[in-house]
Design an enzyme around this catalytic site. Structure first.
Site, PDB file in Angstrom:
ATOM      1  N   ARG A 101       0.988  -1.290   0.011  1.00  0.00           N
ATOM      2  CA  ARG A 101       0.016   0.139  -0.022  1.00  0.00           C
ATOM      3  C   ARG A 101       0.820   1.229  -0.234  1.00  0.00           C
ATOM      4  O   ARG A 101       0.449   2.520  -0.411  1.00  0.00           O
ATOM      5  CB  ARG A 101      -0.947   0.069   1.212  1.00  0.00           C
ATOM      6  N   GLU A 106       5.378 -10.470  14.949  1.00  0.00           N
ATOM      7  CA  GLU A 106       4.886 -10.993  16.214  1.00  0.00           C
ATOM      8  C   GLU A 106       5.362 -12.399  16.411  1.00  0.00           C
ATOM      9  O   GLU A 106       5.622 -13.039  17.407  1.00  0.00           O
ATOM     10  CB  GLU A 106       3.152 -10.877  16.143  1.00  0.00           C
TER      11      GLU A 106
HETATM   12  P1  AMP Z   1       4.290  -2.895  11.508  1.00  0.00           P
HETATM   13  O1  AMP Z   1       3.977  -3.778  12.592  1.00  0.00           O
HETATM   14  O2  AMP Z   1       4.668  -1.370  11.901  1.00  0.00           O
HETATM   15  O3  AMP Z   1       6.163  -3.575  11.028  1.00  0.00           O
HETATM   16  O4  AMP Z   1       3.426  -3.025  10.405  1.00  0.00           O
HETATM   17  C1  AMP Z   1       3.732  -3.697   9.140  1.00  0.00           C
HETATM   18  C2  AMP Z   1       2.812  -3.609   7.968  1.00  0.00           C
HETATM   19  O5  AMP Z   1       1.788  -4.041   8.281  1.00  0.00           O
HETATM   20  C3  AMP Z   1       2.491  -2.159   7.522  1.00  0.00           C
HETATM   21  O6  AMP Z   1       3.175  -1.956   6.315  1.00  0.00           O
HETATM   22  C4  AMP Z   1       1.098  -1.994   7.500  1.00  0.00           C
HETATM   23  O7  AMP Z   1       0.624  -1.815   6.103  1.00  0.00           O
HETATM   24  C5  AMP Z   1       0.528  -3.337   7.995  1.00  0.00           C
HETATM   25  N1  AMP Z   1      -0.378  -3.377   8.731  1.00  0.00           N
HETATM   26  C6  AMP Z   1       0.005  -3.756  10.389  1.00  0.00           C
HETATM   27  N2  AMP Z   1      -1.044  -3.556  10.955  1.00  0.00           N
HETATM   28  C7  AMP Z   1      -2.105  -3.303  10.242  1.00  0.00           C
HETATM   29  C8  AMP Z   1      -3.640  -3.136  10.589  1.00  0.00           C
HETATM   30  N3  AMP Z   1      -4.329  -3.159  11.625  1.00  0.00           N
HETATM   31  N4  AMP Z   1      -4.521  -2.880   9.318  1.00  0.00           N
HETATM   32  C9  AMP Z   1      -3.830  -2.605   8.126  1.00  0.00           C
HETATM   33  N5  AMP Z   1      -2.582  -2.897   7.850  1.00  0.00           N
HETATM   34  C10 AMP Z   1      -1.575  -3.169   8.889  1.00  0.00           C
END
Ligand code: AMP
Length: 175
Positions: A63, A100
């Site tokens: 995205r 995670e």
């Molecule tokens: P992060 O945990 O910050 O490394 O997030 C990783 C990726 O997962 C990001 O690029 C977000 O686009 C996606 N992502 C994480 N959590 C969500 C969520 N609740 N809804 C949509 N996309 C998510």
């Protein structure tokens, strides 16, 4: 951001409960992409997070590609994709980080930046911060300067910013 913009963006993000797995509330931005005014305001506001001229915008798969390319166009900058492992065709640098459960690896082309270039990183959601952290490290390892990180929304309860004390992070919505 004005309260009208805040409401416009917020009202076009859909929560999908228990997707892609139980317990996750997925933030679906497809309604926002579909609505011309909401899309245009999002791009304008993300571009304003640059805080000055930039040479390149980095979009994080997938995205971050959709949002990052029009931000690059708006800023008169080039666009660089950061992709999941194995997708880029030429020589790459890689960074791995913890999810995670398990690990993820992202890559960028080795010749994507000239040393000293100013780069703006774009993504849709800042969750735990691992993806943006790895992207910042990749860009810096390539010799470029991270001018800032601009994300559409931040899931504050996951404290992703704690992993990014050395970067200017701007988020349009804090959820
Ligand atoms: P992060 O945990 O910050 O490394 O997030 C990783 C990726 O997962 C990001 O690029 C977000 O686009 C996606 N992502 C994480 N959590 C969500 C969520 N609740 N809804 C949509 N996309 C998510």
């Amino acid at each position: 951001m004005s309260s009208a913009d805040h409401q416009l963006l917020l009202s076009h993000i859909r929560d999908v409960p228990d997707w892609p797995e139980p317990g996750i509330a997925f933030k679906d931005i497809t309604p926002l992409l579909r609505e011309p005014t909401a899309l245009a305001r999002t791009i304008e506001l993300l571009a304003s997070g640059a805080g000055g001229p930039v040479d390149a915008v980095v979009g994080i798969e997938a995205r971050g590609f959709i949002l990052g390319a029009p931000v690059a166009y708006r800023l008169g900058a080039g666009f660089v994709p950061v992709r999941k492992e194995g997708k880029l065709p030429s020589d790459t640098s890689a960074a791995s980080y913890d999810l995670e459960y398990g690990q993820a690896t992202i890559e960028v082309h080795r010749d994507a930046f000239t040393p000293g270039e100013r780069v703006l990183i774009i993504d849709d959601v800042l969750a735990t911060g691992g993806t943006v952290r790895a992207t910042v490290d990749l860009v810096r390892a390539a010799g470029a300067d991270v001018a800032g990180v601009s994300v559409l929304m931040e899931l504050g309860f996951l404290h992703g910013r704690d992993k990014l004390p050395d970067v200017e992070v701007s988020t349009l919505l804090s959820l």
